[in-house]
Design a protein around this motif. Sequence first.
Motif, mmCIF file in Angstrom:
data_model
loop_
_atom_site.group_PDB
_atom_site.id
_atom_site.type_symbol
_atom_site.label_atom_id
_atom_site.label_comp_id
_atom_site.label_asym_id
_atom_site.label_seq_id
_atom_site.Cartn_x
_atom_site.Cartn_y
_atom_site.Cartn_z
ATOM 1 N N THR A 1 70.356 59.668 9.686
ATOM 2 C CA THR A 1 69.152 59.117 9.077
ATOM 3 C C THR A 1 68.308 58.269 10.018
ATOM 4 O OG1 THR A 1 70.318 59.075 6.966
ATOM 5 C CG2 THR A 1 68.379 57.662 7.133
ATOM 6 N N SER A 2 66.983 58.462 9.936
ATOM 7 C CA SER A 2 66.056 57.527 10.565
ATOM 8 C C SER A 2 64.906 57.292 9.595
ATOM 9 C CB SER A 2 65.532 58.079 11.890
ATOM 10 O OG SER A 2 64.824 57.054 12.568
ATOM 11 N N LEU A 3 64.920 56.125 8.973
ATOM 12 C CA LEU A 3 63.869 55.765 8.008
ATOM 13 C C LEU A 3 63.319 54.391 8.378
ATOM 14 C CD1 LEU A 3 65.660 56.946 4.727
ATOM 15 C CD2 LEU A 3 63.667 58.035 5.776
ATOM 16 N N ASN A 4 62.765 54.320 9.584
ATOM 17 C CA ASN A 4 62.153 53.072 10.046
ATOM 18 C C ASN A 4 60.642 53.218 9.934
ATOM 19 O OD1 ASN A 4 64.758 52.122 10.981
ATOM 20 N ND2 ASN A 4 64.531 53.650 12.602
ATOM 21 N N THR A 5 59.972 52.157 9.497
ATOM 22 C CA THR A 5 58.519 52.263 9.303
ATOM 23 C C THR A 5 57.796 52.557 10.615
ATOM 24 O OG1 THR A 5 58.572 49.853 9.288
ATOM 25 C CG2 THR A 5 58.255 50.939 7.172
ATOM 26 N N ALA A 6 58.414 52.196 11.739
ATOM 27 C CA ALA A 6 57.765 52.440 13.035
ATOM 28 C C ALA A 6 58.141 53.788 13.657
ATOM 29 C CB ALA A 6 58.116 51.312 13.995
ATOM 30 N N ASP A 7 58.882 54.637 12.946
ATOM 31 C CA ASP A 7 59.287 55.939 13.493
ATOM 32 C C ASP A 7 58.092 56.757 13.989
ATOM 33 O OD1 ASP A 7 62.015 55.706 13.203
ATOM 34 O OD2 ASP A 7 62.124 56.788 11.311
ATOM 35 N N SER B 116 57.159 60.798 15.990
ATOM 36 C CA SER B 116 57.682 62.155 16.198
ATOM 37 C C SER B 116 58.741 62.170 17.289
ATOM 38 C CB SER B 116 56.550 63.110 16.606
ATOM 39 O OG SER B 116 55.628 63.210 15.556
ATOM 40 N N ASN B 117 58.518 61.352 18.317
ATOM 41 C CA ASN B 117 59.462 61.294 19.423
ATOM 42 C C ASN B 117 60.812 60.719 18.990
ATOM 43 O OD1 ASN B 117 59.916 61.914 22.171
ATOM 44 N ND2 ASN B 117 59.901 59.727 22.629
ATOM 45 N N ASP B 118 60.774 59.721 18.097
ATOM 46 C CA ASP B 118 62.031 59.144 17.577
ATOM 47 C C ASP B 118 62.843 60.208 16.842
ATOM 48 O OD1 ASP B 118 61.511 56.497 18.422
ATOM 49 O OD2 ASP B 118 60.201 56.182 16.694
ATOM 50 N N ILE B 119 62.143 61.058 16.104
ATOM 51 C CA ILE B 119 62.832 62.097 15.325
ATOM 52 C C ILE B 119 63.426 63.144 16.269
ATOM 53 C CG2 ILE B 119 62.587 63.827 13.493
ATOM 54 C CD1 ILE B 119 62.234 60.654 12.779
ATOM 55 N N LYS B 120 62.671 63.452 17.320
ATOM 56 C CA LYS B 120 63.171 64.387 18.329
ATOM 57 C C LYS B 120 64.451 63.825 18.966
ATOM 58 C CE LYS B 120 61.347 67.221 22.081
ATOM 59 N NZ LYS B 120 61.433 66.713 23.467
ATOM 60 N N TYR C 261 61.424 60.450 7.085
ATOM 61 C CA TYR C 261 60.247 60.364 6.221
ATOM 62 C C TYR C 261 59.544 61.718 6.161
ATOM 63 C CZ TYR C 261 60.367 55.274 5.607
ATOM 64 O OH TYR C 261 60.723 53.994 5.246
ATOM 65 N N SER C 262 58.864 61.948 5.067
ATOM 66 C CA SER C 262 58.209 63.234 4.821
ATOM 67 C C SER C 262 57.279 63.676 5.960
ATOM 68 C CB SER C 262 57.420 63.165 3.506
ATOM 69 O OG SER C 262 56.808 64.402 3.231
ATOM 70 N N ASP C 263 56.566 62.712 6.554
ATOM 71 C CA ASP C 263 55.636 63.034 7.656
ATOM 72 C C ASP C 263 56.338 63.700 8.831
ATOM 73 O OD1 ASP C 263 53.650 61.902 6.202
ATOM 74 O OD2 ASP C 263 53.435 60.092 7.420
ATOM 75 N N PHE C 264 57.659 63.498 8.923
ATOM 76 C CA PHE C 264 58.408 64.009 10.077
ATOM 77 C C PHE C 264 59.295 65.206 9.751
ATOM 78 C CE2 PHE C 264 57.833 59.374 10.875
ATOM 79 C CZ PHE C 264 56.893 59.499 11.888
ATOM 80 N N VAL C 265 59.169 65.742 8.543
ATOM 81 C CA VAL C 265 59.989 66.903 8.166
ATOM 82 C C VAL C 265 59.741 68.064 9.140
ATOM 83 C CG1 VAL C 265 60.334 68.706 6.419
ATOM 84 C CG2 VAL C 265 60.325 66.292 5.737
ATOM 85 N N ASP C 266 58.461 68.318 9.438
ATOM 86 C CA ASP C 266 58.091 69.382 10.399
ATOM 87 C C ASP C 266 58.745 69.153 11.755
ATOM 88 O OD1 ASP C 266 56.452 70.615 8.635
ATOM 89 O OD2 ASP C 266 54.573 69.850 9.449
ATOM 90 N N LYS D 163 62.439 69.854 11.651
ATOM 91 C CA LYS D 163 62.686 71.310 11.573
ATOM 92 C C LYS D 163 62.522 71.963 12.942
ATOM 93 C CE LYS D 163 63.461 72.562 7.264
ATOM 94 N NZ LYS D 163 64.438 73.522 6.801
ATOM 95 N N ILE D 164 61.442 71.601 13.627
ATOM 96 C CA ILE D 164 61.147 72.193 14.939
ATOM 97 C C ILE D 164 62.218 71.793 15.960
ATOM 98 C CG2 ILE D 164 59.515 72.118 16.887
ATOM 99 C CD1 ILE D 164 57.281 71.846 14.628
#
Length: 247
Positions: free
Chosen positions: A18-24, A26-30, A49-54, A57-58
């Motif tokens: 899980t990563s649900l930090n308000t400052a996340d 795209s790079n954090d998700i990668k 967060y929903s904004d980072f679902v894409d 997935k990628i």
Amino acid sequence: MTEQHNNAHLAVSLMDLTSLNTADTSNDIKQLVESINPQLGTPAAVCVYSDFVDDAKIALAARELNHVKVATVTNFPTGDAPLSDVINETLIAIERGADEIDLVIPYKALIAGDENTVLEYIQQSKKACGTQAKLKVIIESGELKTEALITKATNLAIQGGADFVKTSTGKVAVNATLEVTKVMLSAIKQSGKVVGFKAAGGVKTIADAKEYLALTRSIMGDDYLQADTFRFGASSLLSDVYKALEK
């Protein structure tokens, strides 16, 4: 294999990384996805967060980890959004490719005695998920506090069609505890339905995970400890588990 090794292996396979930090970003998700070492085991899902679902997935596809699900949160973390917004959020997340929706119930309404609103949020979210996404219902047990309210919230989640009932957002003072886990699992067992359980917030080490696994096994049996019915929501657990597996 030692018991510690077995527990570590099992814990990875049941993890929602899980990563649900308000400052996340795209790079954090990668980077989150890159922290997965398939040779040591892959988590059941990543939760973002929903904004980072894409992005998730990628990043998973790039590493041929398409079997790892992507989960996101709705009505998060306060449980205060209007139902229409929550449903909208759910539909957008599914459109982005979310496999699992972790919904925060309007738990303040439940504390005030309003069960109907809570049930409606769950039922409508389940309907929005359809066959495309699993619904995991966050009851925010640390705010509900009493065994009676925690049991009530778990039962409402089951009644509303939840695929999983989850302890917490990880954003309040008290998150998952063994006491709460026992109450929630007992309610799930008594319902006679196949509903999963997710412990979220505060499960940071293999030693923590081991206690949850043992408790769950004692109430629900061995077969329950698979990704379809049991999850840990965690961010720092993965590195502790990998350390043990590398030894």
